[in-house]
Scaffold this active site. Structure first.
Site, PDB file in Angstrom:
ATOM      1  N   ARG A   1       0.832  -1.205   0.000  1.00 23.05           N
ATOM      2  CA  ARG A   1       0.000   0.000   0.000  1.00 23.05           C
ATOM      3  C   ARG A   1       0.869   1.258   0.000  1.00 23.05           C
ATOM      4  O   ARG A   1       1.877   1.324   0.692  1.00 23.05           O
ATOM      5  CB  ARG A   1      -0.900   0.022   1.239  1.00 23.05           C
ATOM      6  CG  ARG A   1      -1.805   1.241   1.319  1.00 23.05           C
ATOM      7  CD  ARG A   1      -2.506   1.314   2.663  1.00 23.05           C
ATOM      8  NE  ARG A   1      -1.555   1.436   3.765  1.00 23.05           N
ATOM      9  CZ  ARG A   1      -0.923   2.558   4.077  1.00 23.05           C
ATOM     10  NH1 ARG A   1      -1.122   3.652   3.369  1.00 23.05           N
ATOM     11  NH2 ARG A   1      -0.070   2.590   5.075  1.00 23.05           N
ATOM     12  N   ILE A   2       0.455   2.226  -0.802  1.00 24.37           N
ATOM     13  CA  ILE A   2       1.040   3.557  -0.755  1.00 24.37           C
ATOM     14  C   ILE A   2      -0.100   4.534  -0.471  1.00 24.37           C
ATOM     15  O   ILE A   2      -1.267   4.228  -0.713  1.00 24.37           O
ATOM     16  CB  ILE A   2       1.749   3.935  -2.073  1.00 24.37           C
ATOM     17  CG1 ILE A   2       0.839   3.648  -3.282  1.00 24.37           C
ATOM     18  CG2 ILE A   2       3.071   3.212  -2.200  1.00 24.37           C
ATOM     19  CD1 ILE A   2       1.445   4.047  -4.614  1.00 24.37           C
ATOM     20  N   SER A   3       0.250   5.705   0.055  1.00 20.55           N
ATOM     21  CA  SER A   3      -0.787   6.662   0.434  1.00 20.55           C
ATOM     22  C   SER A   3      -1.301   7.466  -0.756  1.00 20.55           C
ATOM     23  O   SER A   3      -2.477   7.838  -0.801  1.00 20.55           O
ATOM     24  CB  SER A   3      -0.254   7.608   1.511  1.00 20.55           C
ATOM     25  OG  SER A   3       0.077   6.879   2.679  1.00 20.55           O
ATOM     26  N   THR A   4      -0.431   7.755  -1.718  1.00 21.22           N
ATOM     27  CA  THR A   4      -0.836   8.510  -2.903  1.00 21.22           C
ATOM     28  C   THR A   4      -0.266   7.856  -4.151  1.00 21.22           C
ATOM     29  O   THR A   4       0.740   7.154  -4.097  1.00 21.22           O
ATOM     30  CB  THR A   4      -0.325   9.966  -2.840  1.00 21.22           C
ATOM     31  OG1 THR A   4       1.105   9.967  -2.929  1.00 21.22           O
ATOM     32  CG2 THR A   4      -0.748  10.641  -1.538  1.00 21.22           C
TER      33      THR A   4
ATOM     34  N   GLN B   1       3.510   8.135  -5.182  1.00 23.93           N
ATOM     35  CA  GLN B   1       4.559   7.334  -4.552  1.00 23.93           C
ATOM     36  C   GLN B   1       4.791   6.050  -5.346  1.00 23.93           C
ATOM     37  O   GLN B   1       3.972   5.655  -6.169  1.00 23.93           O
ATOM     38  CB  GLN B   1       4.162   6.997  -3.110  1.00 23.93           C
ATOM     39  CG  GLN B   1       4.032   8.216  -2.215  1.00 23.93           C
ATOM     40  CD  GLN B   1       3.478   7.850  -0.846  1.00 23.93           C
ATOM     41  OE1 GLN B   1       2.539   7.064  -0.725  1.00 23.93           O
ATOM     42  NE2 GLN B   1       4.062   8.414   0.195  1.00 23.93           N
TER      43      GLN B   1
END
Length: 233
Positions: free
Chosen positions: A7-10, A13
């Protein structure tokens, strides 16, 4: 079955490093990935994976923060999956893998053959139960601390951001867009050029409905651009 969750936040990334780390240790892992904040567990791909895993499956994360950056949600989810028989692996925090947790509990299960109805037996039984409780709480505390650290990183980042903004304001720097300033993008420039060329209110012959269809803008954006064009003229 082995699953990996990255998982990445945006979307800006890169998620490649997480996937590479998971695949290095678990080449056959089926990867679920998404760009979504870690402070909430209601994420599309995570929800699919959470429902899919079953007893005996292994679920691999690059780090505990990929599961959750909210300590309470992370701890609850950890033990929900553990109780379902799912093996959890955290590459950067192997000390809280479910296997490590199971070993800690197993090692605490000391047994001494001594009659319970004797004073000595009762005393030893109480000591062993106290040791078992301590080992259980110690293992649980390690897991709790890992998720709390993950949340702390988010809280610290938020605080640093607020402090940075406040410092910039004190120094007289402009924060964000000035009130009344028009946001100009390549897309808006192209759209305005088409409106100028085709709208009958400017240099064209199309009414608003046809021009809006041609430029492919929402009603609000179309009229906003028209208003800005008239102001500029």
């Amino acid at each position: 079955m082995i699953y990996g969750y990255a998982r990445i936040s945006t979307k800006q990334q890169s998620i490649d490093r997480q996937i590479r780390n998971i695949k290095t240790q678990y080449p056959t892992a089926v990867i679920f990935q998404e760009a979504f904040t870690g402070t909430k567990l209601n994420r599309p791909e995570w929800n699919k994976l959470y429902k899919k895993v079953k007893e005996g499956d292994t679920l691999v994360f690059d780090s505990v923060s990929r599961m959750s950056r909210n300590a309470e949600d992370g701890i609850n989810t950890y033990f929900e999956l553990y109780n379902r028989g799912v093996n959890l692996v955290f590459i950067k925090e192997h000390h809280i893998d479910t296997e490590a947790y199971k070993k800690a509990l197993a090692n605490s299960g000391i047994k001494i053959e001594l009659a319970d109805d004797t004073n000595e037996g009762k005393l030893i039984k109480e000591i062993i139960e106290a040791i078992n409780r301590f080992m259980y709480e110690k293992a649980s505390d390690d897991i709790t601390k890992a998720f709390e650290q993950s949340q702390k990183e988010v809280d610290d980042l938020s605080q640093r951001t607020k402090e940075g903004i406040e410092t910039a304001r004190i120094d007289g720097k402009q924060i964000g867009q000035k009130k009344g300033t028009k946001l100009t993008t390549k897309k808006s420039i192209i759209a305005k050029e088409k409106i100028l060329k085709h709208s009958k209110d400017f240099n064209g012959s199309l009414d608003d409905t046809d021009c809006m269809e041609l430029v492919k803008l929402s009603r609000n954006t179309y009229y906003k651009y028209k208003k800005e064009l008239k102001e500029e003229m």
